[in-house]
Design an enzyme around this catalytic site. Structure first.
Site, mmCIF file in Angstrom:
data_model
loop_
_atom_site.group_PDB
_atom_site.id
_atom_site.type_symbol
_atom_site.label_atom_id
_atom_site.label_comp_id
_atom_site.label_asym_id
_atom_site.label_seq_id
_atom_site.Cartn_x
_atom_site.Cartn_y
_atom_site.Cartn_z
ATOM 1 N N THR A 7 0.811 -1.142 -0.132
ATOM 2 C CA THR A 7 0.058 -0.140 -0.053
ATOM 3 C C THR A 7 0.988 1.245 0.191
ATOM 4 O O THR A 7 1.999 1.318 0.520
ATOM 5 C CB THR A 7 -0.966 0.126 1.208
ATOM 6 O OG1 THR A 7 -1.576 1.261 1.151
ATOM 7 C CG2 THR A 7 -0.117 0.171 2.512
ATOM 8 N N ASP A 68 -7.660 -3.586 -0.387
ATOM 9 C CA ASP A 68 -8.551 -2.512 -1.167
ATOM 10 C C ASP A 68 -9.843 -2.349 -0.306
ATOM 11 O O ASP A 68 -10.352 -3.432 0.164
ATOM 12 C CB ASP A 68 -8.867 -3.190 -2.503
ATOM 13 C CG ASP A 68 -9.041 -2.062 -3.590
ATOM 14 O OD1 ASP A 68 -8.221 -1.184 -3.767
ATOM 15 O OD2 ASP A 68 -10.384 -1.888 -3.959
HETATM 16 P P1 ITT Z 1 -3.530 1.914 -1.712
HETATM 17 O O1 ITT Z 1 -4.332 1.412 -3.039
HETATM 18 O O2 ITT Z 1 -2.360 2.358 -1.977
HETATM 19 O O3 ITT Z 1 -3.535 0.695 -0.564
HETATM 20 P P2 ITT Z 1 -5.573 3.684 -1.306
HETATM 21 O O4 ITT Z 1 -5.651 5.014 -0.461
HETATM 22 O O5 ITT Z 1 -5.660 4.155 -2.867
HETATM 23 O O6 ITT Z 1 -4.141 3.105 -0.990
HETATM 24 P P3 ITT Z 1 -8.049 2.073 -1.566
HETATM 25 O O7 ITT Z 1 -7.630 1.849 -3.165
HETATM 26 O O8 ITT Z 1 -8.320 0.715 -0.863
HETATM 27 O O9 ITT Z 1 -6.584 2.735 -1.047
HETATM 28 O O10 ITT Z 1 -8.976 3.393 -1.730
HETATM 29 C C1 ITT Z 1 -9.868 3.211 -0.762
HETATM 30 C C2 ITT Z 1 -10.499 4.777 -0.475
HETATM 31 O O11 ITT Z 1 -11.363 4.426 0.664
HETATM 32 C C3 ITT Z 1 -9.134 5.414 0.481
HETATM 33 O O12 ITT Z 1 -8.331 6.307 -0.343
HETATM 34 C C4 ITT Z 1 -10.036 6.270 1.440
HETATM 35 O O13 ITT Z 1 -10.313 7.562 0.958
HETATM 36 C C5 ITT Z 1 -11.132 5.362 1.698
HETATM 37 N N1 ITT Z 1 -11.021 4.393 2.641
HETATM 38 C C6 ITT Z 1 -10.418 3.304 2.786
HETATM 39 N N2 ITT Z 1 -10.491 2.725 4.190
HETATM 40 C C7 ITT Z 1 -10.926 3.390 4.836
HETATM 41 C C8 ITT Z 1 -11.252 3.762 6.344
HETATM 42 O O14 ITT Z 1 -10.857 2.707 7.046
HETATM 43 N N3 ITT Z 1 -11.806 4.606 6.830
HETATM 44 C C9 ITT Z 1 -12.272 5.639 5.794
HETATM 45 N N4 ITT Z 1 -12.011 5.763 4.716
HETATM 46 C C10 ITT Z 1 -11.422 4.627 3.873
#
Ligand code: ITT
Length: 194
Positions: A7, A68
């Site tokens: 990540t 994800d």
């Molecule tokens: P990686 O792909 O590098 O892991 P990312 O931020 O792009 O990081 P995701 O593709 O999983 O992660 O995107 C999910 C989005 O959803 C993330 O950018 C946050 O805005 C939101 N999100 C994920 N987990 C969350 C949480 O525990 N609480 C609040 N928002 C969350």
């Protein structure tokens, strides 16, 4: 067990490090010298978790897992879902994403939503996913500044406030990510992998 967490999201790294027992030595992408973006071309959260874990595991021949996650809102037919990170466009911006959600659901009576996390584990011998879901509702406004992403507009069921007002230890007790991580730990323990 030494394992890479694929990540770039520093908040996810913080949460996962608190959730995993000390016997896990976690390396992040910076620590293995990987600076690029992994293209998340999947159509579902599960597909994107697998894409990230497979990509890093294959490129570096190492044990790896990826997370994800997304916010799924009933009245928006499950959106932003797999598009959660870039819902308001690129580059990704948490505040703009939150504002877009609040605007789109301001006139909807149904405020039900859930966070979904899928963790994909990829080792030489194992490809497996673990899911965690946290159900709740979307608040009318931004409340609190803890956590990250959509936390300041998400009220878990049974709570009177958003995750934006939760301490990290409280969020970790109930979160979608902690549910998925606990399933991962149980799997590794019961298969005597750690
Ligand atoms: P990686 O792909 O590098 O892991 P990312 O931020 O792009 O990081 P995701 O593709 O999983 O992660 O995107 C999910 C989005 O959803 C993330 O950018 C946050 O805005 C939101 N999100 C994920 N987990 C969350 C949480 O525990 N609480 C609040 N928002 C969350």
């Amino acid at each position: 067990m030494e394992i890479v967490f694929a990540t770039k999201n520093k908040n996810k790294i913080k949460e996962i490090k608190l959730l995993l027992p000390k016997k896990f030595k976690i390396f992040n992408l910076d620590e293995i010298g990987f600076k690029e973006d992994i293209i998340e071309y999947g159509k579902t959260i599960e597909e994107n978790a697998i894409i990230k874990a497979d990509f890093i595991s294959n490129k570096f021949s190492i044990d790896c897992f990826a997370d994800d996650s997304g916010l799924e809102i009933e009245a928006l037919n499950g959106d932003p879902g797999v598009f959660s990170a870039r819902y308001a466009g690129t580059p990704k911006n948490d505040l703009n994403n939150i504002r877009k959600v609040l605007k789109l659901i301001s006139k909807k009576r149904n405020k039900k939503a859930q966070f979904r996390t899928v963790i994909a584990l990829k080792t030489k011998y194992i490809s497996k996913t673990f899911e965690g879901i946290l159900k709740g509702t979307i608040s009318k406004e931004i409340i609190g500044s803890n956590g990250f992403g959509y936390d300041p507009i998400f009220i878990p069921n049974g709570s009177s406030t958003t995750l934006g007002e939760f301490k990290s230890s409280m969020k970790n007790m109930i979160s979608h990510r902690s549910i998925a991580v606990n399933k991962l730990i149980n799997f590794l323990n019961s298969n005597k992998i750690v």
